[in-house]
Design an enzyme around this catalytic site. Structure first.
Site, PDB file in Angstrom:
ATOM      1  N   ARG A  86       0.823  -1.200   0.000  1.00  0.00           N
ATOM      2  CA  ARG A  86       0.000   0.000   0.000  1.00  0.00           C
ATOM      3  C   ARG A  86       0.863   1.260   0.000  1.00  0.00           C
ATOM      4  O   ARG A  86       2.017   1.247   0.432  1.00  0.00           O
ATOM      5  CB  ARG A  86      -0.910   0.016   1.229  1.00  0.00           C
ATOM      6  CG  ARG A  86      -2.004  -1.049   1.213  1.00  0.00           C
ATOM      7  CD  ARG A  86      -2.921  -0.903   2.419  1.00  0.00           C
ATOM      8  NE  ARG A  86      -2.216  -1.123   3.682  1.00  0.00           N
ATOM      9  CZ  ARG A  86      -1.835  -0.166   4.514  1.00  0.00           C
ATOM     10  NH1 ARG A  86      -2.089   1.108   4.232  1.00  0.00           N
ATOM     11  NH2 ARG A  86      -1.210  -0.451   5.640  1.00  0.00           N
ATOM     12  N   LYS A 105      -8.896  -2.249   0.494  1.00  0.00           N
ATOM     13  CA  LYS A 105      -8.746  -1.389   1.658  1.00  0.00           C
ATOM     14  C   LYS A 105      -9.493  -0.067   1.484  1.00  0.00           C
ATOM     15  O   LYS A 105      -9.937   0.533   2.465  1.00  0.00           O
ATOM     16  CB  LYS A 105      -7.264  -1.142   1.940  1.00  0.00           C
ATOM     17  CG  LYS A 105      -6.530  -2.378   2.442  1.00  0.00           C
ATOM     18  CD  LYS A 105      -7.184  -2.962   3.691  1.00  0.00           C
ATOM     19  CE  LYS A 105      -6.386  -4.116   4.268  1.00  0.00           C
ATOM     20  NZ  LYS A 105      -7.078  -4.771   5.420  1.00  0.00           N
ATOM     21  N   HIS A 155     -11.266  -4.274  11.709  1.00  0.00           N
ATOM     22  CA  HIS A 155     -10.196  -4.941  10.981  1.00  0.00           C
ATOM     23  C   HIS A 155      -9.857  -6.205  11.759  1.00  0.00           C
ATOM     24  O   HIS A 155      -8.997  -6.208  12.638  1.00  0.00           O
ATOM     25  CB  HIS A 155      -8.976  -4.024  10.872  1.00  0.00           C
ATOM     26  CG  HIS A 155      -7.875  -4.578  10.028  1.00  0.00           C
ATOM     27  ND1 HIS A 155      -6.555  -4.290  10.241  1.00  0.00           N
ATOM     28  CD2 HIS A 155      -7.902  -5.414   8.960  1.00  0.00           C
ATOM     29  CE1 HIS A 155      -5.803  -4.908   9.347  1.00  0.00           C
ATOM     30  NE2 HIS A 155      -6.596  -5.603   8.574  1.00  0.00           N
ATOM     31  N   SER A 206      -1.763  -6.614   9.399  1.00  0.00           N
ATOM     32  CA  SER A 206      -1.180  -7.581   8.484  1.00  0.00           C
ATOM     33  C   SER A 206       0.083  -8.200   9.088  1.00  0.00           C
ATOM     34  O   SER A 206       0.930  -7.501   9.638  1.00  0.00           O
ATOM     35  CB  SER A 206      -0.826  -6.883   7.168  1.00  0.00           C
ATOM     36  OG  SER A 206      -0.183  -7.756   6.283  1.00  0.00           O
ATOM     37  N   LYS A 213      -3.952 -13.140  11.592  1.00  0.00           N
ATOM     38  CA  LYS A 213      -5.411 -13.200  11.535  1.00  0.00           C
ATOM     39  C   LYS A 213      -5.894 -14.325  10.624  1.00  0.00           C
ATOM     40  O   LYS A 213      -6.769 -15.113  11.002  1.00  0.00           O
ATOM     41  CB  LYS A 213      -5.996 -11.877  11.020  1.00  0.00           C
ATOM     42  CG  LYS A 213      -5.799 -10.686  11.913  1.00  0.00           C
ATOM     43  CD  LYS A 213      -6.656  -9.506  11.499  1.00  0.00           C
ATOM     44  CE  LYS A 213      -6.596  -9.190  10.021  1.00  0.00           C
ATOM     45  NZ  LYS A 213      -5.254  -8.878   9.537  1.00  0.00           N
ATOM     46  N   THR A 214      -5.346 -14.379   9.418  1.00  0.00           N
ATOM     47  CA  THR A 214      -5.782 -15.390   8.455  1.00  0.00           C
ATOM     48  C   THR A 214      -5.409 -16.784   8.928  1.00  0.00           C
ATOM     49  O   THR A 214      -6.222 -17.713   8.914  1.00  0.00           O
ATOM     50  CB  THR A 214      -5.157 -15.115   7.071  1.00  0.00           C
ATOM     51  OG1 THR A 214      -5.601 -13.840   6.615  1.00  0.00           O
ATOM     52  CG2 THR A 214      -5.575 -16.173   6.068  1.00  0.00           C
ATOM     53  N   ASP A 217     -10.528 -10.906   7.426  1.00  0.00           N
ATOM     54  CA  ASP A 217      -9.927  -9.577   7.487  1.00  0.00           C
ATOM     55  C   ASP A 217     -10.852  -8.442   7.916  1.00  0.00           C
ATOM     56  O   ASP A 217     -10.426  -7.569   8.649  1.00  0.00           O
ATOM     57  CB  ASP A 217      -9.315  -9.230   6.130  1.00  0.00           C
ATOM     58  CG  ASP A 217      -8.244  -8.154   6.218  1.00  0.00           C
ATOM     59  OD1 ASP A 217      -7.444  -8.179   7.171  1.00  0.00           O
ATOM     60  OD2 ASP A 217      -8.211  -7.291   5.333  1.00  0.00           O
ATOM     61  N   ARG A 220       1.464 -12.387  -1.800  1.00  0.00           N
ATOM     62  CA  ARG A 220       0.143 -12.802  -1.326  1.00  0.00           C
ATOM     63  C   ARG A 220      -0.573 -13.674  -2.342  1.00  0.00           C
ATOM     64  O   ARG A 220      -0.192 -13.740  -3.510  1.00  0.00           O
ATOM     65  CB  ARG A 220      -0.725 -11.578  -1.031  1.00  0.00           C
ATOM     66  CG  ARG A 220      -0.263 -10.733   0.134  1.00  0.00           C
ATOM     67  CD  ARG A 220      -1.116  -9.501   0.287  1.00  0.00           C
ATOM     68  NE  ARG A 220      -0.725  -8.686   1.426  1.00  0.00           N
ATOM     69  CZ  ARG A 220      -1.286  -8.751   2.627  1.00  0.00           C
ATOM     70  NH1 ARG A 220      -2.271  -9.608   2.851  1.00  0.00           N
ATOM     71  NH2 ARG A 220      -0.887  -7.969   3.617  1.00  0.00           N
TER      72      ARG A 220
END
Length: 535
Positions: free
Chosen positions: A60, A200, A219, A239, A243-244, A258, A324
């Site tokens: 980003r 995002k 988030h 990130s 989380k995933t 997410d 990713r």
């Protein structure tokens, strides 16, 4: 309803784009992959995956993100964290992008953001690249063909990497721009091929819209017990915090990985897919996520591969550590079919502590939970943003500051109300370093984190003996079956206990300094929780 190719000079509703090229409308996965291959946008990988690189930008560009705010909402916007753009500059940028796109083939998807139909947002995505269209089709929620018959867009997203912004004309910093007009619900992205900007930006818009409806956007990832949506768990974290990985538990139903909302009805996913980091991904540790990398239409972003066998190299981060894969949620066998869950019984706040001083798990009181929610401590992981090449300690309010347009206390108050009403248990989990800081210690063993989470969700951790951490003031379990007692006490994992104390106090000082901005606007018990760690 339009599906497939549309004749030239077809007017894209609400935008005035009359293209002399071909507009591809609501193409499905096979057609998008075939078209992207024909256009040379990427390479076909194993299992029909789509291999792509994003060029200069592999993460980003937060310094190139701008918002236009309705005058009535100016006071509620967190201007310390958001760059303001004038409506005149936005309109000029919008008109210039439309003119730039007049003679190009374009791709349009009509999608929705939000599994709960009572407050979902219809998003029309117009992209220059076929694989970007595939990406948003994966990451947002798809509709059945009959649902497109009377579709009307609430939000327009235009993504055109070949357009270059002009700072003097558009009031921006560089040729790359991500601009959101919150009132018009229009998103403009240019000068970058990094696909994550699209998802995002939609998340940022939802974070602006939903609090007005008394809905908390978050988030976080979420899952629930098989056959029991009432036993829902949410995982906050930036990130790279897990989380995933931690929410994709084959023993539980994955709601999403997410972005979610917490409304009066419970938890609901914003998305229809996952965007998982693949650095060091292995079949042993994460078999289901690993399997998606060889499934049809999964987008493999910025990964090295063997040019003959097309085997992916999950350990080569020479392009970026932020490599990713993007895939539909139903590629995970345990995924929820409707993206809905109940009110969370447990709230997990994941942090990647590069100092190596936080314990692998700590129990938080409601006030401490608000304190850590507003603090949002973690370490930015290499590659997530441009210029980040090694973990950097940071505080990201609400565990998602880059995507939060409103003032933090607005989200904090909603979070506090939800915790109090539904009596959720709150936990801080460190997936970062242990035995020393970054460069000396090692990453927290994933097996230990999984064991702690299992014990927590089964209620076994709550029944153990706890100690009060001398530096941070929260409660830490002394022993948990299957987990080393030494690991539970981070000071004991360091060779030099005094060095640990110095690092811990350094981090406590960082917490204190960061939280000064919130002290005037938080309740007395939250203020006490903040002060407890520095007494």
């Amino acid at each position: 309803m339009q599906i497939g190719r549309v004749n030239s000079k077809f007017l894209i509703e609400n935008q005035g784009i009359i293209s002399s090229g071909t507009i591809h409308y609501n193409l499905q996965e096979p057609a998008l992959v075939a078209t992207a291959l024909r256009r040379g946008e990427g390479t076909l990988g194993k299992g029909g995956s789509f291999l792509v690189t994003t060029g200069k930008y592999t993460g980003r560009s937060p310094n190139d993100k701008y918002v236009v705010c309705p005058s009535a909402d100016v006071e509620s916007i967190w201007w310390q964290n958001n760059q303001r753009m004038s409506s005149e500059n936005f309109d000029t940028l919008h008109a210039d992008m439309i003119e730039h796109m007049q003679d190009r083939d374009l791709f349009v998807q009509d999608l929705v953001a939000g599994a709960d139909a009572t407050f979902r947002v219809n998003v029309r995505a117009i992209t220059e690249l076929a694989w970007h269209n595939l990406f948003v089709r994966h990451l947002l929620r798809r509709l059945e063909p009959h649902e497109l018959d009377d579709y009307t867009a609430d939000c327009i997203l235009i993504n055109c990497p070949s357009f270059r912004a002009d700072p003097s004309r558009h009031g921006c910093r560089s040729e790359t721009i991500i601009a959101l007009d919150l009132g018009k619900k229009t998103i403009l992205i240019a000068g970058t091929k990094y696909a994550g900007e699209s998802k995002k930006s939609v998340f940022t818009l939802l974070n602006f819209l939903l609090p007005e409806k008394n809905i908390l956007p978050m988030h976080c990832s979420a899952n629930h017990e098989v056959g029991n949506p009432a036993n829902t768990v949410i995982f906050f974290g930036l990130s790279g915090t897990g989380k995933t990985t931690l929410s994709s538990d084959p023993k539980r139903v994955l709601i999403g990985d997410d972005e979610h909302a917490w409304s009066d009805q419970g938890i609901s996913n914003f998305e229809g897919g996952c965007y998982a980091k693949t650095l060091s991904l292995s079949v042993e540790a994460e078999p289901e996520i690993f399997a998606t990398t060889q499934k049809f239409s999964t987008i493999i972003e910025n990964m090295r591969y063997d040019p003959e066998t097309f085997d992916l190299d999950f350990d080569d981060d020479s392009i970026t550590a932020n490599m990713r894969c993007a895939y539909p949620l139903d590629y995970i066998s345990s995924a929820s079919s409707n993206g809905l869950g109940g009110h969370p019984s447990n709230i997990i706040m994941l942090t990647c502590d590069a100092f190596g001083v936080l314990p692998p798990i700590a129990r938080l009181t409601p006030a401490e939970a608000i304190y850590h929610f507003l603090s949002g401590f973690t370490s930015k992981v290499a590659g997530t943003e441009r210029g980040v090449i090694e973990p950097q300690p940071t505080f990201s309010t609400c565990f998602g500051a880059p995507f939060m347009p409103r003032r933090p206390e607005i989200y904090g108050n909603l979070f506090r109300e939800r915790i109090a009403k539904h009596k959720a248990d709150c936990w801080l989990v460190n997936t970062g370093w242990t035995g020393g800081s970054y460069g000396t210690g090692k990453r927290m063993p994933i097996a230990a984190t999984r064991a702690l989470l299992s014990a927590t969700l089964e209620g076994r951790v709550s029944q153990t003996k706890f100690r009060t951490d001398q530096h941070f003031g929260f409660s830490v379990p002394v022993s948990v079956p299957g987990v080393s007692e030494t690991l539970l006490d981070p000071r004991r994992t360091w060779e030099n206990g005094e060095e640990y104390d110095r690092q811990a106090q350094k981090l406590v000082g960082m917490f204190e300094e960061n939280f000064r901005q919130f002290l005037p606007n938080v309740a007395a018990d939250v203020k006490a929780a903040a002060l407890k760690s520095v007494d």
